[in-house]
Design an enzyme around this catalytic site. Structure first.
Site, PDB file in Angstrom:
ATOM      1  N   ILE A 140     -42.820 -63.949  25.584  1.00  0.00           N
ATOM      2  CA  ILE A 140     -41.821 -63.090  24.955  1.00  0.00           C
ATOM      3  C   ILE A 140     -40.787 -63.960  24.263  1.00  0.00           C
ATOM      4  O   ILE A 140     -40.279 -64.922  24.849  1.00  0.00           O
ATOM      5  CB  ILE A 140     -41.133 -62.199  26.010  1.00  0.00           C
ATOM      6  CG1 ILE A 140     -42.168 -61.326  26.732  1.00  0.00           C
ATOM      7  CG2 ILE A 140     -40.043 -61.339  25.374  1.00  0.00           C
ATOM      8  CD1 ILE A 140     -41.660 -60.743  28.030  1.00  0.00           C
ATOM      9  N   LYS A 141     -40.512 -63.619  23.004  1.00  0.00           N
ATOM     10  CA  LYS A 141     -39.480 -64.331  22.253  1.00  0.00           C
ATOM     11  C   LYS A 141     -38.306 -63.382  22.017  1.00  0.00           C
ATOM     12  O   LYS A 141     -38.482 -62.304  21.442  1.00  0.00           O
ATOM     13  CB  LYS A 141     -40.023 -64.824  20.912  1.00  0.00           C
ATOM     14  CG  LYS A 141     -38.961 -65.497  20.035  1.00  0.00           C
ATOM     15  CD  LYS A 141     -39.481 -65.792  18.635  1.00  0.00           C
ATOM     16  CE  LYS A 141     -38.393 -66.410  17.767  1.00  0.00           C
ATOM     17  NZ  LYS A 141     -38.796 -66.563  16.358  1.00  0.00           N
ATOM     18  N   VAL A 142     -37.130 -63.760  22.483  1.00  0.00           N
ATOM     19  CA  VAL A 142     -35.933 -62.963  22.252  1.00  0.00           C
ATOM     20  C   VAL A 142     -34.803 -63.871  21.767  1.00  0.00           C
ATOM     21  O   VAL A 142     -34.866 -65.086  21.913  1.00  0.00           O
ATOM     22  CB  VAL A 142     -35.481 -62.211  23.530  1.00  0.00           C
ATOM     23  CG1 VAL A 142     -36.447 -61.099  23.873  1.00  0.00           C
ATOM     24  CG2 VAL A 142     -35.300 -63.158  24.705  1.00  0.00           C
TER      25      VAL A 142
END
Length: 306
Positions: A205-207
């Protein structure tokens, strides 16, 4: 020989086939951070998102796709992520030298500002296999009027990629008609975006880095009643990791617009202290000269490896 850190991470993906786990291991064992359980990834999708001149005029050699392959390889990074055309431009020359992540959807700044926030599908899982990629990546915009369509697109890509042994990276960027600009990086919105990506089946997950601003008043009250600390970036990273299925999913944090080196290093220290898995840093690397970029990326690697 498998490291304890990587073995633990792979154990989190209980339903996945050997192909998915092998490709996750490829990224987790590659480069200078191999075996640590930490990742630093170079993403270069900004030419589609913002336009080539905004991205590459600050460092003209970056117009050449080979420049980015060489930067990721030279800096000993974990992977290189980009849309179809850029990966095709260097896939044969750099075959096997860096794990690749094919970004399969994109937006553009020429799209009318009054339109709903969305992205177009620009590549396929078959393209990722053809190019020897280790993963596919795509963006969702929680909060957009098009978010449900994007969730369904993500579901289809996650399922198709899993079937052929590829993990999926989801860029989860809250944007929407009722969301304030400040709210896009608010801690409560960032945790929500993280959870949505995890529940869609994302392996990584990229945030964006969350701020201490809280968008929703009811959540702000919950933080106060539960004595949930959000004052420091480390506190907020810890909360993000809880939202990633109790820390059972890999989370990497976006570098954002170009910033000073000292600030980026301090952010990385907070990411590590909060239990985050690393950084995915584009403009802050390729908009610098190669020497300066190598210095910055080396310092980031040192933070996560120390």
């Amino acid at each position: 020989m498998m490291s304890d850190a990587v073995e633990k991470i792979l154990s989190w993906y209980e339903s996945d086939n050997p192909g998915v786990k092998t490709n996750l291991a490829r990224m987790l064992y590659h480069g200078k951070l191999g075996g640590t359980g930490k990742l630093v990834i170079l993403p270069v999708d900004q030419g589609f998102e913002h336009g080539p001149d905004r991205c590459f005029v600050p460092n003209p050699p970056a117009y050449d796709p080979h420049y980015h392959f060489q930067l990721a390889i030279g800096a000993g990074l974990s992977a290189f992520a980009s849309p179809l055309g850029m990966l095709e431009a260097g896939a044969a020359t750099f075959a096997g030298r860096i794990p690749l992540i094919l970004k399969v959807n994109s937006a553009n700044l020429l799209y009318p500002k009054e339109g709903p926030k969305t992205q177009a599908v620009t590549a396929t899982v078959h393209d990722a296999l053809r190019l020897g990629c280790s993963a596919v990546g795509l963006t969702i915009y929680p909060g957009s009027l098009k978010s449900y369509d994007m969730f369904e697109t993500a579901r289809e890509f996650v399922a198709e990629a899993k079937d052929v042994g590829l993990p999926t990276v989801i860029w989860s960027y809250p944007r929407g008609e009722d969301l304030t600009k400040e709210g896009e990086t608010a801690i409560d919105i960032a945790t929500y975006a993280t959870q949505m990506a995890a529940l869609l089946g994302a392996h990584i997950i990229k945030v964006k880095l969350p701020t201490s601003f809280v968008e929703a008043h009811d959540v702000e009250e919950l933080y106060h009643k539960g004595n949930v600390p959000i004052a420091t970036l480390t506190d907020r990273i810890k909360l993000i990791m809880k939202a990633a299925l109790g820390g059972r999913r890999i989370v990497v944090f976006s570098g954002g617009a170009k910033a000073d080196e000292a600030g980026i290093i301090e952010q990385a220290k907070a990411i590590k202290a909060g239990g985050g898995n690393g950084s995915i840093i584009g403009r802050n690397s390729f908009q610098r000269s190669k020497d300066d970029a190598m210095k910055l990326l080396g310092a980031l690697v040192d933070v996560y490896r120390s």
